[in-house]
Design a protein around this motif. Structure first.
Motif, PDB file in Angstrom:
ATOM      1  N   UNK A 177      55.089 144.380  47.529  1.00 14.41           N
ATOM      2  CA  UNK A 177      55.893 145.580  47.240  1.00 14.41           C
ATOM      3  C   UNK A 177      55.817 146.564  48.406  1.00 14.41           C
ATOM      4  N   UNK A 178      56.964 147.040  48.818  1.00 11.13           N
ATOM      5  CA  UNK A 178      57.029 147.929  49.981  1.00 11.13           C
ATOM      6  C   UNK A 178      56.486 149.318  49.691  1.00 11.13           C
ATOM      7  N   UNK A 179      56.196 149.595  48.413  1.00  9.44           N
ATOM      8  CA  UNK A 179      55.660 150.911  48.050  1.00  9.44           C
ATOM      9  C   UNK A 179      54.198 150.827  47.639  1.00  9.44           C
ATOM     10  N   UNK A 180      53.562 149.689  47.887  1.00  8.68           N
ATOM     11  CA  UNK A 180      52.192 149.474  47.397  1.00  8.68           C
ATOM     12  C   UNK A 180      51.260 150.609  47.856  1.00  8.68           C
TER      13      UNK A 180
ATOM     14  N   UNK B 264      65.330 144.564  42.614  1.00 10.84           N
ATOM     15  CA  UNK B 264      64.135 145.267  43.087  1.00 10.84           C
ATOM     16  C   UNK B 264      63.024 144.247  43.388  1.00 10.84           C
ATOM     17  N   UNK B 265      62.822 143.301  42.482  1.00  5.92           N
ATOM     18  CA  UNK B 265      61.790 142.281  42.736  1.00  5.92           C
ATOM     19  C   UNK B 265      62.092 141.569  44.055  1.00  5.92           C
TER      20      UNK B 265
ATOM     21  N   UNK C  62      45.601 145.063  28.461  1.00  4.30           N
ATOM     22  CA  UNK C  62      46.374 144.721  29.662  1.00  4.30           C
ATOM     23  C   UNK C  62      47.319 145.877  29.969  1.00  4.30           C
ATOM     24  N   UNK C  63      47.308 146.320  31.229  1.00  3.25           N
ATOM     25  CA  UNK C  63      48.311 147.265  31.724  1.00  3.25           C
ATOM     26  C   UNK C  63      49.236 146.436  32.617  1.00  3.25           C
ATOM     27  N   UNK C  64      50.446 146.205  32.134  1.00  3.43           N
ATOM     28  CA  UNK C  64      51.379 145.314  32.832  1.00  3.43           C
ATOM     29  C   UNK C  64      52.402 146.149  33.589  1.00  3.43           C
ATOM     30  N   UNK C  65      52.416 145.989  34.923  1.00 12.53           N
ATOM     31  CA  UNK C  65      53.344 146.778  35.744  1.00 12.53           C
ATOM     32  C   UNK C  65      54.639 146.014  35.978  1.00 12.53           C
ATOM     33  N   UNK C  66      55.744 146.669  35.642  1.00  7.55           N
ATOM     34  CA  UNK C  66      57.085 146.104  35.875  1.00  7.55           C
ATOM     35  C   UNK C  66      57.683 146.858  37.060  1.00  7.55           C
ATOM     36  N   UNK C  67      58.439 146.147  37.891  1.00  7.08           N
ATOM     37  CA  UNK C  67      58.926 146.771  39.135  1.00  7.08           C
ATOM     38  C   UNK C  67      60.363 147.255  39.067  1.00  7.08           C
ATOM     39  N   UNK C  68      61.195 146.623  38.221  1.00 10.16           N
ATOM     40  CA  UNK C  68      62.601 147.026  38.154  1.00 10.16           C
ATOM     41  C   UNK C  68      63.485 145.831  37.869  1.00 10.16           C
ATOM     42  N   UNK C  69      64.727 145.897  38.302  1.00 15.54           N
ATOM     43  CA  UNK C  69      65.678 144.804  38.069  1.00 15.54           C
ATOM     44  C   UNK C  69      65.351 143.630  39.006  1.00 15.54           C
ATOM     45  N   UNK C  70      66.093 142.546  38.840  1.00 19.55           N
ATOM     46  CA  UNK C  70      65.919 141.396  39.710  1.00 19.55           C
ATOM     47  C   UNK C  70      66.069 141.760  41.178  1.00 19.55           C
TER      48      UNK C  70
ATOM     49  N   UNK D 191      55.024 158.644  48.338  1.00 16.84           N
ATOM     50  CA  UNK D 191      55.402 157.897  49.548  1.00 16.84           C
ATOM     51  C   UNK D 191      54.213 157.106  50.078  1.00 16.84           C
ATOM     52  N   UNK D 192      54.423 155.832  50.327  1.00 13.16           N
ATOM     53  CA  UNK D 192      53.315 155.028  50.854  1.00 13.16           C
ATOM     54  C   UNK D 192      53.839 153.751  51.499  1.00 13.16           C
ATOM     55  N   UNK D 193      52.979 153.156  52.300  1.00 13.99           N
ATOM     56  CA  UNK D 193      53.202 151.864  52.952  1.00 13.99           C
ATOM     57  C   UNK D 193      54.568 151.847  53.646  1.00 13.99           C
ATOM     58  N   UNK D 194      55.446 150.915  53.263  1.00 15.97           N
ATOM     59  CA  UNK D 194      56.728 150.846  53.974  1.00 15.97           C
ATOM     60  C   UNK D 194      57.794 151.753  53.355  1.00 15.97           C
TER      61      UNK D 194
END
Ligand code: SF4
Length: 341
Positions: free
Chosen positions: A86-89, A185-186, A175-183, A251-254
């Protein structure tokens, strides 16, 4: 190094890793996409067994879990690596760098559990890097923790397979399950193919095992706050009957040139969740906001008031709303001022 779980031999000296749904085919001497599982002479090894890059004690709300032992502290541990990119990690320095470049310490499960107990923690949270990649070690920690009366919480992106889930499901409490967005976004932001059916399967499996589940979503303006992306996560939260926590992006990483969402943008996401039937939705990574609080879905009474990562007001009576008597789905006792860990 420790021989890995969940893999098959392929032709020649190749191996197929089956720990996560990416299912890498790995040549001799090479590692899979996550960089922490390597083919050594035709067998697959974990490069991170027992190796930890980060430890801290945090409120459970920081994992984040809002309906699980509220206000308790957890020992949070991280290792190295992730199967997504993920570019925002926020923790890219331990997830996106080669394992050899990340400083780690080797600790035994017993030492970790002792530390958690000495520090007054209610449990251990496996987080920071993708914890399922270190399953061989974490399963041992979970086992010792469970036998010592601690609870186990896993913060994951949900890409683990049934093979991996089976190894730990009996030892998981939350469990804390993180979802990123639509297809899109993945694919464009996390570099992997989106598998909606897989996440639905995981949500169902976690519920089937009676493990507490909450969904987490890092809200990034202009990236994953579109209707399609929100529909994905809201649909999963409704399917799971789980709380949904929107984390304010920093704001982070890329993506260090993108702004954090405004209060208005966070509130829009919250409204979408409520309008589509999610009963408990929150915003986090923000010090004070009404969206951090718990309200009764029946009568909208304020039940839990939060500031920072702590609880500043608790109006749940027994395990119910004091106004209308509706049951509040919170697992475990809350650690409130005056109670003892
Ligand atoms: S765990 Fe790593 S090596 Fe295994 S399939 Fe997933 S990304 Fe590939």
């Amino acid at each position: 190094m420790r021989e890995a779980w969940c893999w098959d031999r392929e032709e020649g000296s190749k191996v197929r890793c089956r720990l996560c749904i990416i299912s890498c085919s790995i040549n001799k001497g090479r590692s899979g996409r996550c960089g922490v599982r390597r083919n050594v002479d035709g067998s697959l090894y974990s490069l991170t067994y027992g190796r930890l890059s980060s430890f801290s004690t945090d409120f459970v709300e920081k994992i984040p879990l809002y309906h699980f032992y509220p206000n308790h502290r957890f020992l949070t541990v991280g290792s190295v690596g992730c199967n997504l990119s993920c570019r925002f990690c926020l923790t890219w320095n331990i997830t996106q760098r080669p394992v050899e470049e990340v400083a780690t310490e080797v600790l035994s499960p017993e030492r970790l559990v002792r530390a958690a107990r000495e520090l007054g923690c209610r449990g251990i949270a496996y987080t920071h890097s993708e914890p399922t990649l270190n399953i061989e070690f974490y399963r041992e920690v979970m086992d010792v923790a469970r036998r010592s009366g601690l609870v186990n919480a896993l913060a994951t992106n949900g890409f683990l397979t049934e093979c991996a889930f089976q190894e730990i499901s009996g030892l998981l409490d939350a469990v804390a399950l993180t979802i990123k967005g639509s297809g899109k976004v993945y694919q464009n932001v996390c570099g992997v193919r989106y598998e909606r059916r897989h996440l639905e399967w995981l949500v169902d499996r976690v519920r089937e095992e009676d493990v507490h589940l909450e969904l987490v979503y890092v809200l990034i303006p202009g990236v994953n706050d579109d209707a399609e992306s929100l529909r994905e996560v809201v649909g999963l939260a409704r399917r799971a009957g789980s709380p949904l926590i929107f984390l304010r992006f920093f704001p982070s990483y890329k993506m260090d040139d993108l702004p954090s969402p405004t209060d208005v943008e966070l509130e829009r996401a919250l409204r979408t969740a409520y309008q589509h039937g999610v009963e408990y939705a929150y915003v986090e990574n923000i010090f004070e906001h009404p969206g951090k609080n718990t309200y009764c879905p029946g009568c909208r009474a304020l039940l839990v008031e939060r500031a920072g990562y702590g609880i500043v007001g608790w109006r749940v009576k027994g395990s119910s709303c004091p106004s209308c008597g509706r049951k509040v789905p919170i697992v475990g006792d809350a650690l409130l001022a005056g109670s003892v860990a």
